[in-house]
Scaffold this motif. Structure first.
Motif, short mmCIF file in Angstrom:
data_model
loop_
_atom_site.label_atom_id
_atom_site.label_comp_id
_atom_site.label_asym_id
_atom_site.label_seq_id
_atom_site.Cartn_x
_atom_site.Cartn_y
_atom_site.Cartn_z
N LEU A 1 0.72 6.45 -6.71
CA LEU A 1 -0.24 7.64 -6.51
C LEU A 1 0.47 8.83 -6.64
CD1 LEU A 1 -2.74 5.75 -5.09
CD2 LEU A 1 -2.89 5.82 -7.14
N GLU A 2 1.05 9.48 -5.83
CA GLU A 2 1.79 10.41 -5.73
C GLU A 2 2.26 10.89 -7.01
OE1 GLU A 2 2.12 10.79 -1.06
OE2 GLU A 2 4.20 11.38 -2.31
N GLU A 3 3.16 10.09 -7.79
CA GLU A 3 3.59 10.30 -9.25
C GLU A 3 2.85 10.86 -10.04
OE1 GLU A 3 6.85 11.57 -8.99
OE2 GLU A 3 7.11 10.93 -7.71
N ARG B 1 -3.99 7.49 0.54
CA ARG B 1 -4.05 6.83 -0.61
C ARG B 1 -5.22 6.69 -1.24
NH1 ARG B 1 -7.12 1.61 -2.08
NH2 ARG B 1 -5.98 0.99 -0.38
N TYR C 1 4.00 13.39 7.12
CA TYR C 1 4.17 12.00 6.73
C TYR C 1 5.19 11.38 7.76
CZ TYR C 1 3.84 12.69 1.91
OH TYR C 1 3.73 13.43 0.52
N LEU D 1 1.87 9.31 8.01
CA LEU D 1 1.46 7.93 7.31
C LEU D 1 2.47 6.60 7.91
CD1 LEU D 1 1.72 9.86 3.90
CD2 LEU D 1 -0.19 9.66 5.32
N ILE E 1 4.50 17.53 -2.04
CA ILE E 1 5.43 16.08 -2.62
C ILE E 1 7.17 15.82 -2.39
CG2 ILE E 1 5.56 14.14 -3.67
CD1 ILE E 1 2.87 14.29 -2.44
N ARG E 2 7.71 17.19 -3.52
CA ARG E 2 8.61 16.68 -4.16
C ARG E 2 9.83 17.42 -3.13
NH1 ARG E 2 7.97 15.46 -10.08
NH2 ARG E 2 7.79 13.51 -9.61
N LEU F 1 -5.41 10.21 -2.87
CA LEU F 1 -4.82 10.70 -3.54
C LEU F 1 -5.44 10.21 -4.76
CD1 LEU F 1 -1.20 9.55 -2.02
CD2 LEU F 1 -1.95 11.74 -3.18
N PHE G 1 0.90 21.37 -4.33
CA PHE G 1 1.17 19.89 -4.26
C PHE G 1 2.52 19.75 -4.70
CE2 PHE G 1 0.69 15.10 -5.14
CZ PHE G 1 -0.75 15.19 -4.03
N PRO G 2 3.55 19.18 -5.93
CA PRO G 2 4.42 19.54 -6.54
C PRO G 2 5.75 19.97 -5.08
CG PRO G 2 3.12 19.67 -8.27
CD PRO G 2 2.03 20.45 -6.88
N GLU H 1 0.86 -1.49 0.17
CA GLU H 1 0.19 -0.18 0.01
C GLU H 1 0.90 1.28 -0.01
OE1 GLU H 1 -3.23 1.37 3.48
OE2 GLU H 1 -4.19 1.03 1.09
N TRP I 1 2.05 1.87 -3.80
CA TRP I 1 0.86 2.28 -4.12
C TRP I 1 0.43 4.21 -3.86
CZ3 TRP I 1 -1.28 1.77 -8.74
CH2 TRP I 1 -2.34 1.87 -9.31
N ARG I 2 0.98 4.07 -2.90
CA ARG I 2 0.26 5.33 -3.00
C ARG I 2 1.38 6.21 -3.18
NH1 ARG I 2 4.13 8.84 0.58
NH2 ARG I 2 4.13 7.57 2.66
N LEU J 1 0.04 11.58 -9.90
CA LEU J 1 -0.85 12.99 -9.99
C LEU J 1 0.24 13.91 -10.20
CD1 LEU J 1 -3.58 14.08 -8.97
CD2 LEU J 1 -3.10 14.16 -6.56
N LEU J 2 1.40 14.08 -9.94
CA LEU J 2 2.48 14.80 -10.41
C LEU J 2 2.48 15.05 -11.79
CD1 LEU J 2 5.17 14.66 -7.78
CD2 LEU J 2 3.42 16.21 -7.40
N TYR K 1 3.80 26.69 -8.58
CA TYR K 1 2.81 27.46 -8.27
C TYR K 1 2.50 28.37 -7.31
CZ TYR K 1 1.48 23.68 -11.27
OH TYR K 1 1.43 22.25 -11.83
N ILE L 1 -0.54 16.83 -13.27
CA ILE L 1 -0.31 18.03 -12.89
C ILE L 1 0.35 18.88 -14.09
CG2 ILE L 1 0.31 19.94 -11.58
CD1 ILE L 1 -0.82 17.99 -9.14
#
Lengths: 188, 188
Positions: A128-130, B125, B111, B114, B85-86, B128, B81-82, A121, A124-125, A132-133, B92, A136
DNA sequence: TGTAATTCTTGATCGAGATCAAGGATTGAC
DNA sequence: GTCAATCCTTGATCTCGATCAAGAATTACA
């Protein structure tokens, strides 16, 4: 199976135990010829596929036109994502652009593994983040006004697509006609 | 805090223990006036925000033009978001469209939670997945050729936006000028 | 509440990309 | 390897949405 196994362990850093569990279920091989459908519109997407070789297009009929919304190529995953997640009929259809070989895992197996193995999981999370990026990025591509700029962005981000995929599909993916793509590919 | 707590437990079905853990960290209140920045271009997004009230716009400068790529409103989450995450500078920027009140959680706290609570990761998850589905819808909106159809799709999917957000922002979001939006909103 | 700033609307013109068309180059299937 | 189908290119024309402009309506804020 080799490539997927390597992909899971090396690329995605999934430990042996989890990789093994995943691979046990990931074995529904499928071969497609050019223009064969992997998934049809209206059909529920029950599998997530790993592409061993070949290329595919993801299409959506929009205002009576066939619109390309994505591509799949070797060593990546593909499915009609909304249908797979929601367990609803797919608005999208997926078609092989050439001879293609895939293996799939069923939704029920996949989600069972997610529940059973936190590390899967977790993986997979992250995927999913990737994803989503990526979406975008794609959104900015689509919002870019000039066709030439849109082409340039795709060239920078995914030059390999231009090797793998016929231009007419790329044109549609980039929200322009093949004529416009052709005219703007010559002199940069 | 009430609304977020309720949102976590009822809307998202998060058990008491995890909701409590999350809420402990989710307490960095912030108030913005119209046109204040929540996040600037070039700045790293270190927080995920929950909007208590107000509306915000997410912008991207594209070919020297300010492009609207999204909105935020009460009882939803927002961040670049990007960047979040990164952990990279944000392309933006996020600006309040009116008086706005938010609370935030830091990336590191988030995190850590998480990693500590599988149920929180499970929840994230799922969120996302939903976000990805939303982006896919949005992609179709952007690919729709006729401005009128694009408006119609947004009206169907998010009618509330037309109550909350000035039309000029909606026009940009829909990849058209305010004039075109205006001309196509009169007679359907 | 009053007034300045902003936003919305409507009209006129312009231009980039779509469409239509046809010849040439690639590709694929047998 | 051949031939048919598909795809790419180039040219001519047209159309829809952008742009420019100006007045009306709404909103923000003191």
């Amino acid at each position: 199976m080799e490539a997927l196994s390597q992909y899971l362990k090396e690329q995605l850093q999934l430990p042996e135990v989890e990789a093994h569990a995943l691979l046990r279920y990931w074995q529904k091989p499928k071969s497609l010829k050019r223009n064969d459908f992997l998934t049809r519109q209206g059909q529920v997407e029950n599998h997530l596929y790993y592409i061993r070789q070949g290329t595919l297009g993801i299409f959506y009929d929009i205002e009576e036109n066939e619109q390309v919304v994505g591509f799949g190529y070797a060593d990546t995953l593909i499915c009609s994502f909304p249908s797979f997640i929601r367990n609803h009929p797919s608005d999208y259809y997926i078609q092989a652009l050439g001879a293609t070989e895939l293996i799939g895992i069923s939704r029920s197996d996949f989600y069972r593994l997610l529940d059973e193995y936190p590390r899967i999981e977790h993986l997979w999370r992250q995927m999913l983040e990737e994803a989503l990026l990526g979406r975008i990025e794609r959104e900015i591509d689509l919002l870019t006004i000039s066709p030439r700029e849109r082409i340039q962005r795709l060239l920078n981000r995914s030059p390999h697509i231009f090797q793998l995929i016929p231009n007419k599909y790329i044109a549609s993916y980039l929200r322009m006609t093949p004529e416009t793509l052709s005219r703007n590919m010559r002199q940069p």
